[in-house]
Scaffold this active site. Structure first.
Site, PDB file in Angstrom:
ATOM      1  NE  ARG A 154      71.420  30.490 -11.721  1.00 11.19           N
ATOM      2  CZ  ARG A 154      72.133  30.538 -12.838  1.00 11.19           C
ATOM      3  NH1 ARG A 154      73.177  31.311 -12.914  1.00 11.19           N
ATOM      4  NH2 ARG A 154      71.784  29.813 -13.877  1.00 11.19           N
ATOM      5  CG  ASP A 169      75.039  31.127 -15.871  1.00  5.54           C
ATOM      6  OD1 ASP A 169      73.955  30.941 -16.457  1.00  5.54           O
ATOM      7  OD2 ASP A 169      75.223  30.925 -14.676  1.00  5.54           O
TER       8      ASP A 169
END
Ligand code: 9D3
Length: 238
Positions: A154, A169
């Protein structure tokens, strides 16, 4: 475009099918961003029963995975740029930072243990890295390998539809997310916070940052140090 090859070496390759073919990982494969493959370790057995385990030297219960099939498999699968990661309870615990580190590799071979353990000489001589996914007991390294593959894939550019998600993130890793809401505005009298309906984007941004910090402080105080660093402050001071 950078593509990553991930091979999961296991005696239960059929456990991986639905995950490797499913949503995000499946799409990454279709887009050619990741080549994901479960490889059957039994291909490298040499006896009629395709044996991969044996009784432990020194006695005791359970079986131990043999080094021979693993050594021959890695000898064939390894490439000049590959990294062999052994999923094992003795490994360093997987974190977002480790996932980021592994997402820079071009070829990962994820070796999964089964039974009570794997001959120690595998860890000592044949692998480049050893990773656990946390302090709880599973039946094999297959689910940890799939967890690791998911965390890595991902992060590859182009895998997530929204390129912002992966960038954020670095923040998400050090701080819990703010709450999310979608329609309806009123469900059984449970209301969406009014500020989210205000259209005031500055105020919404501030509210979310506050909720995020509050959730981190109350639910995961152990992450607060990382939050302070991410926000550019020193040593976790307020
Ligand atoms: C009775 C022997 N076990 C001590 C508790 C050792 C043991 C060997 C093999 C325990 C579990 C396993 C199978 N698990 C993994 O291979 C594994 C794993 C895990 O169980 N938890 C978290 N991360 C990982 S990575 C590989």
């Amino acid at each position: 475009m950078r593509a990553v090859k991930i091979q999961i070496l296991t005696i239960f390759p059929e456990m991986c099918g639905a995950i490797l073919g499913g949503s995000i990982l499946g799409r990454a494969r279709e887009k050619g961003l990741a080549a994901l493959e479960a490889v059957d370790l039994r291909r490298w057995t040499e006896d009629r029963h395709r044996t991969t385990d044996d009784a432990p030297y020194g006695g005791g219960p359970g079986m131990v995975m043999k080094i021979g099939p693993i050594d021959r498999a890695l000898g064939e699968l390894r490439t000049p740029g590959s990294k062999v990661v052994f999923l094992s309870p003795q490994g360093r615990t997987l974190t977002q930072a480790i996932a980021t580190e592994l997402a820079d590799e071009s070829h990962l071979i994820l070796l999964c243990g089964h039974y009570e353990g794997v001959d120690q000489r595998v860890s000592d001589h044949l692998v480049d890295d050893e990773i656990s996914i946390g302090d709880y007991v599973l039946t094999s390294g297959v689910l940890p390998a799939l967890v690791l593959a998911d965390a890595v894939v991902r992060l590859l550019p182009g895998v997530l539809g929204d390129s912002r998600s992966a960038v954020e993130d670095s923040f998400v890793a050090g701080c819990l997310d703010h709450p999310h809401y979608t329609r309806p505005e009123n469900y059984r009298g449970w209301l969406v916070p009014g500020i989210l309906l205000s259209g005031n984007h500055e105020a919404i941004k501030k509210w979310r940052a506050e909720k995020s910090a509050e959730a981190t402080r109350t639910k995961r105080p152990d992450l607060m140090q990382a939050v302070a660093v991410t926000a550019g402050r020193s040593g976790g001071r307020p």
